[in-house]
Scaffold this motif. Structure first.
Motif, mmCIF file in Angstrom:
data_model
loop_
_atom_site.group_PDB
_atom_site.id
_atom_site.type_symbol
_atom_site.label_atom_id
_atom_site.label_comp_id
_atom_site.label_asym_id
_atom_site.label_seq_id
_atom_site.Cartn_x
_atom_site.Cartn_y
_atom_site.Cartn_z
ATOM 1 N N ALA A 5 -0.674 23.213 20.255
ATOM 2 C CA ALA A 5 0.756 23.406 20.056
ATOM 3 C C ALA A 5 1.147 23.040 18.641
ATOM 4 C CB ALA A 5 1.525 22.580 21.068
ATOM 5 N N ILE A 6 0.787 21.832 18.248
ATOM 6 C CA ILE A 6 1.233 21.321 16.949
ATOM 7 C C ILE A 6 0.020 20.799 16.199
ATOM 8 C CG2 ILE A 6 2.712 19.656 15.792
ATOM 9 C CD1 ILE A 6 4.444 19.659 18.331
ATOM 10 N N LEU A 7 -0.096 21.199 14.941
ATOM 11 C CA LEU A 7 -1.232 20.774 14.134
ATOM 12 C C LEU A 7 -0.741 20.228 12.796
ATOM 13 C CD1 LEU A 7 -4.332 20.718 13.911
ATOM 14 C CD2 LEU A 7 -4.205 22.969 12.854
ATOM 15 N N PHE A 8 -1.207 19.028 12.469
ATOM 16 C CA PHE A 8 -0.902 18.430 11.160
ATOM 17 C C PHE A 8 -2.186 18.438 10.344
ATOM 18 C CE2 PHE A 8 3.029 15.520 11.153
ATOM 19 C CZ PHE A 8 3.699 16.290 12.078
ATOM 20 N N LYS A 9 -2.102 19.036 9.123
ATOM 21 C CA LYS A 9 -3.288 19.011 8.256
ATOM 22 C C LYS A 9 -2.962 18.257 6.977
ATOM 23 C CE LYS A 9 -6.200 23.110 8.879
ATOM 24 N NZ LYS A 9 -6.416 24.471 8.398
ATOM 25 N N ASN A 10 -3.545 17.076 6.828
ATOM 26 C CA ASN A 10 -3.350 16.288 5.602
ATOM 27 C C ASN A 10 -1.885 16.110 5.241
ATOM 28 O OD1 ASN A 10 -6.167 16.354 5.285
ATOM 29 N ND2 ASN A 10 -5.994 18.344 4.281
ATOM 30 N N VAL A 11 -1.077 15.806 6.239
ATOM 31 C CA VAL A 11 0.358 15.738 5.989
ATOM 32 C C VAL A 11 0.748 14.372 5.441
ATOM 33 C CG1 VAL A 11 2.603 15.736 7.115
ATOM 34 C CG2 VAL A 11 0.897 17.437 7.758
ATOM 35 N N SER A 12 1.502 14.386 4.356
ATOM 36 C CA SER A 12 2.073 13.158 3.809
ATOM 37 C C SER A 12 3.548 13.361 3.534
ATOM 38 C CB SER A 12 1.390 12.781 2.486
ATOM 39 O OG SER A 12 0.052 12.440 2.688
ATOM 40 N N ARG A 13 4.287 12.260 3.598
ATOM 41 C CA ARG A 13 5.697 12.325 3.205
ATOM 42 C C ARG A 13 6.009 11.073 2.396
ATOM 43 N NH1 ARG A 13 9.975 13.337 1.214
ATOM 44 N NH2 ARG A 13 11.937 13.802 2.286
ATOM 45 N N HIS A 14 6.312 11.301 1.147
ATOM 46 C CA HIS A 14 6.629 10.168 0.279
ATOM 47 C C HIS A 14 8.112 10.122 -0.001
ATOM 48 C CE1 HIS A 14 2.279 10.310 -1.496
ATOM 49 N NE2 HIS A 14 2.314 10.197 -0.206
ATOM 50 N N PHE A 15 8.667 8.922 -0.054
ATOM 51 C CA PHE A 15 10.037 8.736 -0.537
ATOM 52 C C PHE A 15 9.941 7.890 -1.789
ATOM 53 C CE2 PHE A 15 12.361 10.550 2.885
ATOM 54 C CZ PHE A 15 11.649 10.307 4.044
#
Lengths: 345, 275, 301
Positions: A5-15
Motif C-alpha cells: 500500500a505505502i512505500l517509503f524509500k530513503n525518506v527524510s524530512r528536515h526542518f
C-alpha cells in the motif's frame, strides 16, 4: 492482500538543522492495521503527514499503491486522514460534514446524504445528522471524523492519535470499535500513537520510532517479546535491560540482554535451576501489591536490579509482603531472553 | 472560608461607589441625550436651556439641506470604498501573517497597527506632505487613500483574531477530503471568517464615516460630513440643522456597531467542531 | 483547471506568501511609511522667510525654532493639559470600573460595557459638538448655576486668567472638560480589565490580616491595577497631544500643538515647521510607550 500500500524509500524530512525524519524505509501492506509508535518528537506524525501530503519529504520518495506521490497535493491522493483535534467544520451540520468529500466530487445531494446516513450507522450514531459539531461530545466527534474520512472510500486511512483526548474507558471501547470497523471495511489503517498498550491491542504490525528513525518493525508479539534495541525494550513494556558486564556473570557471555518481568520466576534461594534457564541470586528490595499481580524489585548479587511481576494465583496480600528483604533465586528460560544488538542505545 | 471569585457582592457596594459609578455613566451619556433634545427645540439661534419649546420642523429642513446632503453622500462613498479596499488588503495581510513565518514578520505586524496607534495628526500631516511633494491634487481619491490605510488595521485585527481562534487542521481536513485551495477557501475558510469580515467591515465603515483629523489634511475642497459639521460649529448659523444632523449621525454610526458586537459575540458562542 | 493552479501554488509556499503579502505590504510601505519618512525628512528642511518657499537642504534650524519661547510654551501648554486630562480621567474612571469589575452581575456587566463603549463609536465630532451646547452661555450649565445661585461664582471663575475665558465655551477649562469627556471610555476599559484580573482572594486576605477597606484599596488594589491605569493613560495622553479640533472650538487664541501644526502647514505653508512640531508628540509618545512597557502596561492591554 499482499499488495504494497505505502512505500517509503530513503525518506527524510528536515526542518532547518532538525532531522525530524531521518532516512526511513517503510513498507505497509494493503489491508493491515499498521501502527506507528513512539514518543513525541520521534517523527511518527511527520511521516503520517507526508503520506497525507501535508509535508513534502526533503529527500526520498513515497509511493502510494505504486504511484510516486511526491508532487501530489493532498486532495489528489487516495488516502484520508482522521485528525487529532477532529477538525470538524463548525459551520456545517454533521451530515454535511460527513458528506463534504462527496460534495466536492460533485455527488448529488440526495445521494450523498443517503451515504452519510449509512456512515452514521456504521459509527453507531444514527440520529445526530442534523446537529452541529459543537453539540456533540468528544467521543462522538471522533466518530464523525472517522465517518467523514471513510465515506470517500480511501485506499488507506490515516489516524493521527485520534484517541488521545478520550478518557480511559471510552478509549478502550473505541480501540475495539476501530479494530472492528477496519476489519469490516477492509482497508489499510495507519495509526499513530504514543501509547504502547494501544498499539499492542490494535495492530497487525508496529513500527517503533525514535528520534526520526525506525527502531523496529514487527508484530506486537515480535516487538514485545523480542525487542531489537534497548529503546524498544524500554518503550514497549518494562525492559529489565541487563548490561554486558552483569550479563557476563549470569549467562557467561558479555552480551547485553532484555528479559520481560513476567517471564522471571521468583523462587527460594537454594532452589535448583530449572532446565534451559538462567538464574541469578538477589535480595528483594521492594514489593508492590497490585491486586491482579505483584511487582517485585530484586537487587541482584551480580549487580543491577530486575523487576519481576507475578500473578497472584495463590497468596494473600500479607504473605506477599513477607518476602521483602529475603534472599531469592530468580530463574527464567533462556529462550525468553532478547539480546540487544549495538543499535541505538 | 473561601467564596467563589465571581460572586457579586452588591450588598457591600457603598453608596459613594454607586454614586461615583453612576455619575461617570451619566457624564458619558447625558451630552448625547442633550443633542437629541436640542434637535427639537424651537430656539433658532441659541442653545438656551431649558428649550423654549419643542418642534419637529427642523428634521425635514435638515434632510433637505443641500450642503449637508452633498457631504453625507461624499462620506458614504468614501466609507464604502475605503471599507472595500480595507477588506481585501486586511484579509490578505491577516492570511499572510497567520499562515506563514517569514523574515520581518514582527515588524510587519507592528507596522499594521501604527495608523491607529499614532495620533491622527501624525498620519494626517505625513500624508499631506507626501501628497503635495508628489504634486498630486487633493481630491476624493486622496481622502480614500488616507481612510483605507487605517481601515485596513481594523479589518486586519478582526480577521487575525478570528483565524487564531480557529482550528488549524480545518484547512488540511478540507484538502484531505478532496478540495483544492479554491474550493477550501469557498466552503471552509470564508464561512468561518464571515463574522470577522462583517464585524471588521462595520467597524471600518464607522471609523471612516466618523473620521475628521486625517480627512482635514487629505481632502481638497471636499467636505465629508464630520468636516461639514465641524465647519458649521465654527460659524453658528443654522444651528438647528446642525443639531438634527448630529443626531442622525449618532444613529447611523451607533446602531451598526451594536449589531456588529452582537454578531461577534454570537459567533464566538458557536465556535466548536474540534476538541 | 483550478486543480492544476491550486497544486502549482501548493507546491510553492513562498510564492503564495508573496502573493498574499505583496498588495498590503506595498500599500503600507508606499502610502504610510513613505509619508512618515517624508515628514521626517521635511522636518530637516526650512522655510525661507523671504521667498516663502521650502528649501530642501539639510538643516537643524527648524528644530532650533522649536526652542523659541513661544513654541516651547505651546509644548508646555499641551503637555500640561494632557497630564491634567489623564489624571481627571483616572479619577472619574475608577468608581465605574471598580463597580463593573467587582459588583456587577454578568448580565449587568455586558450592559455596562456596552454603555461605556457606545460613546466611543458615536461620532467624535458629534460628541465634541454636544459640549458646545452644554457650555454655551445660555446652555445647561449656566442654567444650573443660576438655579443654585452659583452664577456669581461661575463668573468670578471665568475672570481668572489661567483657566477662564470669555465664556465656559471658550476657555481652557472648557477644553479640559471636553477632553475628559471624549477620552474617558479609553481609560475605563483598561482599568476595568485590570481590576477584573485581581483575584478576590487577595482582597479577602488583606482584610483577614487586618486592613481596612481604604488600606486594602491603597496597598493592594491600586498597585495591581497600576499597569491598567498606565495603559489607559497612553490613549488619553497621546490623543490629547495631537488633537486640534477641541482647542480650535473651545480655545482662546492660544495655540496647542495640534492647532500649531494645522496652521503652519496650512496658511503659512511652513511644512518643515509643522513637521518639526509633529515630531514632538511622536517623540513624547515613544518615550511614554517605552516607560509604559517597562511598567507592564502592555500586558494589561
Amino acid at each position: 492482500m499482499s499488495e504494497t500500500a505505502i512505500l517509503f524509500k530513503n525518506v527524510s524530512r528536515h526542518f532547518g538543522d532538525v532531522k525530524a525524519v531521518d532516512n526511513i524505509q517503510l513498507e505497509i501492506m494493503d489491508g493491515e492495521f499498521f501502527s506507528m509508535l513512539g514518543p513525541s518528537g520521534s517523527g511518527k506524525t511527520t511521516c503520517l503527514r507526508m503520506i497525507a501530503g501535508f509535508e513534502r519529504p526533503t529527500a526520498g520518495q513515497i509511493f502510494l499503491y505504486g504511484q510516486d506521490v511526491s508532487d501530489l497535493p493532498p486532495y489528489a491522493r487516495p488516502v484520508n486522514t482522521v485528525f487529532q483535534d477532529y477538525a470538524l467544520f463548525p459551520h456545517m451540520s454533521i451530515e454535511d460534514n460527513i458528506a463534504y468529500g462527496l460534495m466536492i466530487k460533485g455527488v448529488a445531494k440526495t445521494e450523498r446524504l443517503k451515504k452519510a446516513a449509512e456512515m452514521l450507522d456504521l459509527v453507531q450514531l444514527p440520529n445526530v445528522g442534523k446537529r452541529k459539531p459543537s453539540q456533540l461530545s468528544g467521543g462522538q466527534r471522533q466518530r464523525i471524523a472517522l465517518a467523514r474520512a471513510l465515506i470517500n472510500r480511501p485506499k488507506a486511512l490515516l489516524l493521527d492519535e485520534p484517541l488521545g483526548a478520550l478518557d480511559l474507558k471510552l478509549r478502550q471501547q473505541m480501540q475495539v470499535e476501530l479494530k472492528n470497523i477496519q476489519r469490516e471495511v477492509g482497508i489499510t489503517f495507519v495509526f499513530v500513537t504514543h501509547d504502547q498498550e494501544e498499539a499492542l491491542t490494535m495492530s497487525d504490525r508496529i513500527a517503533v520510532f525514535s528520534a526520526g528513525k525506525i527502531e523496529q518493525i514487527g508484530s506486537p508479539a515480535d516487538v514485545y517479546e523480542h525487542p531489537a534495541t534497548a529503546f524498544v525494550a524500554g518503550f514497549v513494556g518494562t525492559s529489565n535491560l541487563v548490561t554486558a558486564e552483569v550479563a557476563q556473570r549470569i549467562t557467561g557471555t558479555p552480551r547485553r540482554f532484555s528479559i520481560r518481568p513476567e517471564k522471571i520466576h521468583l523462587g527460594k534461594i537454594d532452589q535448583p535451576a530449572p532446565a534451559d534457564s538462567f538464574t541469578a541470586d538477589g535480595v528483594v528490595r521492594d514489593v508492590v501489591y497490585l491486586g491482579l499481580y505483584t511487582r517485585y524489585l530484586v537487587e541482584l548479587d551480580s549487580g543491577g536490579d530486575l523487576v519481576v511481576v507475578e500473578q497472584n494465583l495463590k497468596t494473600t496480600s500479607m504473605d506477599v509482603t513477607k518476602i521483602k528483604h529475603q534472599k531469592t533465586r530468580l530463574a527464567w528460560k533462556k529462550e525468553h531472553v532478547s539480546y540487544i544488538g549495538d543499535g541505538n542505545a | 472560608m473561601r467564596s467563589k471569585p465571581s460572586e457579586p457582592s452588591s450588598a457591600r457596594a457603598s453608596w459613594a461607589l454607586k454614586f461615583g459609578a453612576f455619575g461617570a455613566l451619566l457624564f458619558l451619556h447625558v451630552p448625547l441625550w442633550l443633542i437629541f433634545l436640542y434637535s427639537f427645540t424651537t430656539d433658532e439661534s441659541a442653545y438656551s436651556f431649558p428649550p423654549p419649546g419643542l418642534t419637529l420642523k427642523w428634521i425635514p429642513k435638515a434632510l433637505e439641506n443641500s450642503a449637508m446632503q452633498d457631504s453625507l453622500f461624499l462620506t458614504l462613498r468614501v466609507a464604502v470604498l475605503a471599507t472595500a479596499v480595507a477588506l481585501v488588503l486586511g484579509t490578505l495581510a491577516a492570511a499572510a501573517v497567520y499562515r506563514f513565518d517569514f523574515f520581518g514578520k514582527d515588524a510587519v505586524s507592528f507596522m499594521l497597527i501604527l495608523p491607529l496607534a499614532l495620533p491622527g495628526i501624525v498620519t494626517g500631516i505625513a500624508m499631506r506632505s507626501a501628497i503635495s511633494l508628489l504634486h498630486i491634487p487633493f481630491s476624493f481619491w486622496t481622502i480614500i487613500i488616507g481612510h483605507a490605510t487605517f481601515c485596513v488595521v481594523v479589518v486586519y485585527n478582526n480577521v487575525v483574531a478570528r483565524m487564531r481562534r480557529s482550528s488549524p487542521s480545518m484547512i488540511e481536513a478540507s484538502m484531505d477530503l478532496g478540495a483544492n485551495s479554491f474550493q477550501t477557501f469557498w466552503h471552509v475558510v470564508l464561512p468561518n471568517l464571515s463574522s470577522a469580515l462583517l464585524a471588521g467591515a462595520i467597524l471600518a465603515f464607522s471609523l471612516s464615516f466618523d473620521e475628521v483629523i486625517v480627512t482635514t489634511f487629505t481632502a481638497g475642497n471636499q467636505q465629508t460630513l464630520p468636516i461639514w459639521i465641524f465647519s458649521q460649529m465654527l460659524k453658528p448659523r443654522n444651528r438647528p440643522i446642525t443639531n438634527v444632523t448630529a443626531m442622525l449621525v449618532v444613529l447611523i454610526t451607533a446602531l451598526p456597531i451594536l449589531y456588529a458586537q452582537r454578531i461577534v459575540s454570537r459567533a464566538s458562542d458557536s465556535e466548536g467542531g474540534s476538541k | 483547471m483550478l486543480n492544476k493552479i491550486s497544486a502549482f501554488f501548493y507546491r510553492r509556499p513562498r510564492l503564495t506568501l508573496t502573493l498574499f503579502l505583496a498588495p498590503p505590504l506595498i500599500w503600507f510601505l508606499v502610502v504610510y511609511i513613505g509619508s512618515l519618512i517624508t515628514l521626517l525628512v521635511n522636518s530637516f528642511f526650512y522655510l525661507d522667510g523671504f521667498t516663502g518657499q521650502v528649501v530642501r537642504q539639510f538643516t537643524m534650524q527648524t528644530y532650533a525654532k522649536l526652542l523659541q519661547p513661544t513654541n516651547l510654551q505651546i509644548f508646555q501648554r499641551t503637555t500640561i493639559m494632557a497630564i491634567l486630562v489623564t489624571l481627571a480621567c483616572v479619577i472619574l474612571a475608577f468608581p465605574l470600573s471598580y463597580y463593573m469589575a467587582r459588583f456587577a452581575s454578568p448580565r449587568m456587566k455586558t450592559w455596562l460595557y456596552l454603555a461605556v463603549t457606545l460613546p466611543l463609536w458615536t461620532s467624535y465630532v458629534v460628541r465634541v459638538y454636544s459640549w458646545k451646547l452644554i457650555l454655551a452661555q445660555e446652555g445647561i450649565i449656566s442654567w444650573a448655576a443660576r438655579l443654585v445661585h452659583l452664577d456669581g461664582l461661575l463668573n468670578w471663575y471665568l475672570k481668572n486668567e489661567i483657566v477662564g475665558g470669555p465664556s465656559l465655551s471658550v476657555s481652557p477649562t472648557g477644553i479640559f472638560l471636553v477632553f475628559v469627556y471624549i477620552w474617558l471610555p479609553y481609560m475605563i476599559v483598561p482599568i476595568q480589565t485590570a481590576l477584573e484580573r485581581v483575584p478576590k482572594s487577595l482582597l479577602e486576605a488583606a482584610g483577614d490580616l487586618g486592613a481596612t477597606p481604604a488600606q486594602t484599596f491603597r496597598t493592594v488594589l491600586l498597585p495591581l491595577t497600576f499597569p491598567g491605569v498606565i495603559a489607559g493613560s497612553i490613549f488619553t495622553f497621546s490623543l490629547t497631544l495631537g488633537d486640534f479640533i477641541v482647542p480650535q472650538l473651545f480655545g482662546t487664541s492660544s495655540f496647542y500643538i495640534g492647532k500649531a501644526v494645522l496652521t503652519y502647514q496650512g496658511t503659512s505653508n511652513n511644512i518643515p515647521l509643522a513637521a518639526a512640531f509633529t515630531m514632538g508628540p511622536i517623540v513624547i509618545m515613544i518615550v511614554y510607550l517605552l516607560i509604559a512597557r517597562k511598567l507592564g502596561a502592555f500586558d494589561a492591554l
